[in-house]
Design a protein around this motif. Structure first.
Motif, PDB file in Angstrom:
ATOM      1  N   VAL A  32      -3.157  -2.021 -11.472  1.00 58.26           N
ATOM      2  CA  VAL A  32      -2.577  -3.304 -11.118  1.00 58.26           C
ATOM      3  C   VAL A  32      -3.015  -3.597  -9.692  1.00 58.26           C
ATOM      4  CG1 VAL A  32      -0.421  -4.503 -10.615  1.00 58.26           C
ATOM      5  CG2 VAL A  32      -0.591  -2.998 -12.630  1.00 58.26           C
ATOM      6  N   MET A  33      -3.410  -4.815  -9.445  1.00 58.88           N
ATOM      7  CA  MET A  33      -3.832  -5.212  -8.102  1.00 58.88           C
ATOM      8  C   MET A  33      -2.863  -6.237  -7.541  1.00 58.88           C
ATOM      9  SD  MET A  33      -6.467  -3.378  -7.568  1.00 58.88           S
ATOM     10  CE  MET A  33      -6.885  -4.116  -5.993  1.00 58.88           C
ATOM     11  N   GLY A  34      -2.561  -6.079  -6.272  1.00 56.21           N
ATOM     12  CA  GLY A  34      -1.639  -7.004  -5.628  1.00 56.21           C
ATOM     13  C   GLY A  34      -2.179  -7.481  -4.291  1.00 56.21           C
ATOM     14  N   ALA A  48       1.107 -11.943  -4.637  1.00 57.10           N
ATOM     15  CA  ALA A  48       0.674 -12.104  -6.028  1.00 57.10           C
ATOM     16  C   ALA A  48       0.251 -10.746  -6.576  1.00 57.10           C
ATOM     17  CB  ALA A  48      -0.484 -13.091  -6.126  1.00 57.10           C
ATOM     18  N   ARG A  49       0.269 -10.629  -7.889  1.00 54.42           N
ATOM     19  CA  ARG A  49      -0.206  -9.423  -8.553  1.00 54.42           C
ATOM     20  C   ARG A  49      -0.873  -9.810  -9.859  1.00 54.42           C
ATOM     21  NH1 ARG A  49       5.473  -6.787 -10.960  1.00 54.42           N
ATOM     22  NH2 ARG A  49       6.209  -8.758 -11.860  1.00 54.42           N
ATOM     23  N   ILE A  50      -1.739  -8.934 -10.334  1.00 51.19           N
ATOM     24  CA  ILE A  50      -2.457  -9.203 -11.574  1.00 51.19           C
ATOM     25  C   ILE A  50      -2.568  -7.902 -12.362  1.00 51.19           C
ATOM     26  CG2 ILE A  50      -4.732  -8.861 -10.516  1.00 51.19           C
ATOM     27  CD1 ILE A  50      -5.688 -11.236 -12.316  1.00 51.19           C
ATOM     28  N   TRP A 101       3.527  -1.678 -12.209  1.00 55.75           N
ATOM     29  CA  TRP A 101       3.636  -3.141 -12.140  1.00 55.75           C
ATOM     30  C   TRP A 101       4.755  -3.492 -11.181  1.00 55.75           C
ATOM     31  CZ3 TRP A 101       0.841  -7.171 -13.040  1.00 55.75           C
ATOM     32  CH2 TRP A 101       1.377  -8.419 -13.347  1.00 55.75           C
ATOM     33  N   GLY A 102       4.426  -3.485  -9.861  1.00 53.47           N
ATOM     34  CA  GLY A 102       5.462  -3.657  -8.869  1.00 53.47           C
ATOM     35  C   GLY A 102       5.281  -4.880  -7.992  1.00 53.47           C
ATOM     36  N   SER A 106       6.220  -0.769  -1.191  1.00 50.20           N
ATOM     37  CA  SER A 106       6.429   0.666  -1.357  1.00 50.20           C
ATOM     38  C   SER A 106       5.972   1.164  -2.726  1.00 50.20           C
ATOM     39  CB  SER A 106       7.903   1.016  -1.150  1.00 50.20           C
ATOM     40  OG  SER A 106       8.711   0.313  -2.071  1.00 50.20           O
ATOM     41  N   GLU A 107       5.739   0.246  -3.653  1.00 50.01           N
ATOM     42  CA  GLU A 107       5.334   0.629  -5.008  1.00 50.01           C
ATOM     43  C   GLU A 107       3.824   0.747  -5.163  1.00 50.01           C
ATOM     44  OE1 GLU A 107       7.687  -2.707  -6.708  1.00 50.01           O
ATOM     45  OE2 GLU A 107       8.592  -1.176  -7.971  1.00 50.01           O
TER      46      GLU A 107
END
Length: 121
Positions: A32-34, A48-50, A101-102, A106-107
C-alpha cells in the motif's frame, strides 16, 4: 525498500504540481502506498493512499476532488497529482509504503525523504 520522492516546488494558489515517488525493491506491487504531509510546527498528516492494485484510493477530506493518487507498478512509482492548490497545502510531502491499509503515519514502515511544496497566495 527505499523510497525517493520528487516534484515539489513553489506555485501560486490555484496552480498544480505532480509529486512522484519511486520505490526500490522487487515487491513494490505488494505495498500500500501513501502520501503524507507535514507543515512547520504541525504533526505529519495523511493525504492519500492507494491499494496495491491501484483499484482503491482514499483521501483526506481537504484533498478530495483536488488531489489524485495513482501508481504504476511497472515503474515502481506512485504519484500525487495536486490541482487547485491552496496556501494551506504548503508542507513537506512524504511518500510511504507498508503492507497494511492504514491512514496513520505510525502504520507505515518505509518512508521517503520529504519534497517541499510551497503555495503562495
Amino acid at each position: 525498500v527505499q523510497l525517493q520522492a520528487s516534484g515539489g516546488g513553489s506555485v501560486q494558489a490555484g496552480g498544480s504540481l505532480r509529486l512522484s515517488c519511486t520505490v526500490s525493491g522487487r515487491t513494490f506491487e505488494r505495498y500500500v502506498m501513501g502520501w503524507f504531509r507535514q507543515a512547520p510546527g504541525k504533526e505529519r498528516e495523511f493525504v492519500a493512499r492507494i491499494s496495491w492494485s491501484g483499484g482503491t484510493a482514499t483521501y483526506e477530506d481537504s484533498a478530495k476532488g483536488r488531489f489524485t493518487i495513482s501508481r504504476d507498478n511497472g515503474k515502481n512509482a506512485v504519484y500525487l497529482q495536486m490541482n487547485s492548490l491552496k496556501p494551506e497545502d504548503t508542507a513537506a510531502y512524504y511518500c510511504a509504503a507498508d503492507r497494511a491499509w492504514g491512514v496513520k503515519a505510525s502504520e507505515y514502515a518505509y518512508w521517503g525523504q520529504g519534497t517541499l511544496v510551497t503555495v503562495s497566495s
